[in-house]
Design a protein around this motif. Structure first.
Motif, PDB file in Angstrom:
ATOM      1  N   ASN A  62      43.812  42.337  37.371  1.00 48.09           N
ATOM      2  CA  ASN A  62      43.449  43.686  37.791  1.00 48.09           C
ATOM      3  C   ASN A  62      44.698  44.568  37.643  1.00 48.09           C
ATOM      4  O   ASN A  62      45.682  44.386  38.346  1.00 48.09           O
ATOM      5  CB  ASN A  62      42.969  43.658  39.249  1.00 48.09           C
ATOM      6  N   VAL A  63      44.642  45.519  36.702  1.00 48.55           N
ATOM      7  CA  VAL A  63      45.831  46.330  36.409  1.00 48.55           C
ATOM      8  C   VAL A  63      46.179  47.281  37.546  1.00 48.55           C
ATOM      9  O   VAL A  63      47.345  47.667  37.686  1.00 48.55           O
ATOM     10  CB  VAL A  63      45.673  47.120  35.087  1.00 48.55           C
ATOM     11  N   ASP A  64      45.198  47.671  38.356  1.00 47.61           N
ATOM     12  CA  ASP A  64      45.487  48.553  39.488  1.00 47.61           C
ATOM     13  C   ASP A  64      46.324  47.837  40.539  1.00 47.61           C
ATOM     14  O   ASP A  64      47.210  48.427  41.146  1.00 47.61           O
ATOM     15  CB  ASP A  64      44.190  49.054  40.134  1.00 47.61           C
ATOM     16  N   GLU A  65      46.038  46.553  40.751  1.00 45.12           N
ATOM     17  CA  GLU A  65      46.743  45.784  41.773  1.00 45.12           C
ATOM     18  C   GLU A  65      47.988  45.083  41.234  1.00 45.12           C
ATOM     19  O   GLU A  65      48.819  44.606  42.010  1.00 45.12           O
ATOM     20  CB  GLU A  65      45.801  44.742  42.379  1.00 45.12           C
ATOM     21  N   ASN A  66      48.106  44.985  39.907  1.00 49.49           N
ATOM     22  CA  ASN A  66      49.205  44.238  39.278  1.00 49.49           C
ATOM     23  C   ASN A  66      49.805  45.031  38.117  1.00 49.49           C
ATOM     24  O   ASN A  66      49.725  44.621  36.963  1.00 49.49           O
ATOM     25  CB  ASN A  66      48.680  42.887  38.791  1.00 49.49           C
ATOM     26  N   PRO A  67      50.423  46.167  38.419  1.00 46.92           N
ATOM     27  CA  PRO A  67      50.921  47.027  37.350  1.00 46.92           C
ATOM     28  C   PRO A  67      52.119  46.467  36.587  1.00 46.92           C
ATOM     29  O   PRO A  67      52.330  46.833  35.420  1.00 46.92           O
ATOM     30  CB  PRO A  67      51.293  48.323  38.078  1.00 46.92           C
ATOM     31  N   GLU A  68      52.905  45.591  37.194  1.00 52.29           N
ATOM     32  CA  GLU A  68      54.114  45.077  36.528  1.00 52.29           C
ATOM     33  C   GLU A  68      53.778  44.298  35.264  1.00 52.29           C
ATOM     34  O   GLU A  68      54.398  44.505  34.219  1.00 52.29           O
ATOM     35  CB  GLU A  68      54.918  44.189  37.482  1.00 52.29           C
ATOM     36  N   THR A  69      52.814  43.400  35.342  1.00 53.57           N
ATOM     37  CA  THR A  69      52.460  42.586  34.180  1.00 53.57           C
ATOM     38  C   THR A  69      51.832  43.454  33.098  1.00 53.57           C
ATOM     39  O   THR A  69      52.124  43.288  31.911  1.00 53.57           O
ATOM     40  CB  THR A  69      51.514  41.438  34.585  1.00 53.57           C
ATOM     41  N   ALA A  70      50.982  44.388  33.495  1.00 56.85           N
ATOM     42  CA  ALA A  70      50.368  45.300  32.518  1.00 56.85           C
ATOM     43  C   ALA A  70      51.449  46.116  31.811  1.00 56.85           C
ATOM     44  O   ALA A  70      51.425  46.271  30.585  1.00 56.85           O
ATOM     45  CB  ALA A  70      49.370  46.212  33.212  1.00 56.85           C
ATOM     46  N   GLN A  71      52.406  46.606  32.556  1.00 58.18           N
ATOM     47  CA  GLN A  71      53.493  47.396  31.965  1.00 58.18           C
ATOM     48  C   GLN A  71      54.367  46.535  31.053  1.00 58.18           C
ATOM     49  O   GLN A  71      54.724  46.949  29.955  1.00 58.18           O
ATOM     50  CB  GLN A  71      54.340  48.030  33.076  1.00 58.18           C
ATOM     51  N   LYS A  72      54.659  45.331  31.488  1.00 59.54           N
ATOM     52  CA  LYS A  72      55.488  44.415  30.692  1.00 59.54           C
ATOM     53  C   LYS A  72      54.867  44.152  29.318  1.00 59.54           C
ATOM     54  O   LYS A  72      55.559  44.016  28.319  1.00 59.54           O
ATOM     55  CB  LYS A  72      55.664  43.096  31.446  1.00 59.54           C
ATOM     56  N   HIS A  73      53.538  44.101  29.277  1.00 54.99           N
ATOM     57  CA  HIS A  73      52.829  43.812  28.024  1.00 54.99           C
ATOM     58  C   HIS A  73      52.298  45.076  27.343  1.00 54.99           C
ATOM     59  O   HIS A  73      51.476  44.984  26.439  1.00 54.99           O
ATOM     60  CB  HIS A  73      51.704  42.808  28.281  1.00 54.99           C
ATOM     61  N   SER A  74      52.783  46.240  27.796  1.00 54.20           N
ATOM     62  CA  SER A  74      52.438  47.540  27.197  1.00 54.20           C
ATOM     63  C   SER A  74      50.933  47.779  27.129  1.00 54.20           C
ATOM     64  O   SER A  74      50.424  48.317  26.139  1.00 54.20           O
ATOM     65  CB  SER A  74      53.051  47.666  25.803  1.00 54.20           C
TER      66      SER A  74
END
Length: 110
Positions: A62-74
């Motif tokens: 869930n990108v709303d709850e886990n922004p770090e991983t989403a950002q890391k993978h662009s």
């Protein structure tokens, strides 16, 4: 390395568990959100793949709850599917994908 679960749902991962859950074998990681229409459409497709193919594991973040991983993978759009082989991103797809296309992409990396 296949990971079988008793539940029918795709495994949820977080910023803190993503690396551990994607380090072995071929993993399809779906980056999405509960409010995302195309994410809801792709969910049953990913569940089928997870249940039917023991060479592929499927996880969702869930990108709303886990922004770090989403950002890391662009990750800029959802759903985004990252195909990881032993922890390394080997392919990706953005938007709803039919089962056949997901499987064709995954099979290139098995």
């Amino acid at each position: 390395m296949a990971r079988r679960r008793d539940s029918m749902a795709v495994k949820d991962v977080t910023d803190s568990t993503f690396t551990e859950e994607t380090k072995d074998g071929l993993v399809v990681a779906e980056f999405g959100a509960p409010w995302c229409g195309p994410c809801k459409m792709i969910a049953p497709v990913l569940e089928e793949i997870d249940e039917e193919d023991n060479q592929i594991s499927v996880v969702q973040l869930n990108v709303d709850e886990n922004p770090e991983t989403a950002q890391k993978h662009s990750v800029m759009s959802i759903p985004t599917l990252l195909f990881l082989k032993d922890g390394e991103v080997v392919d990706q797809a953005v938007g709803f994908q039919p089962k056949e296309e997901i499987m064709a992409t995954a099979q290139k990396h098995v």
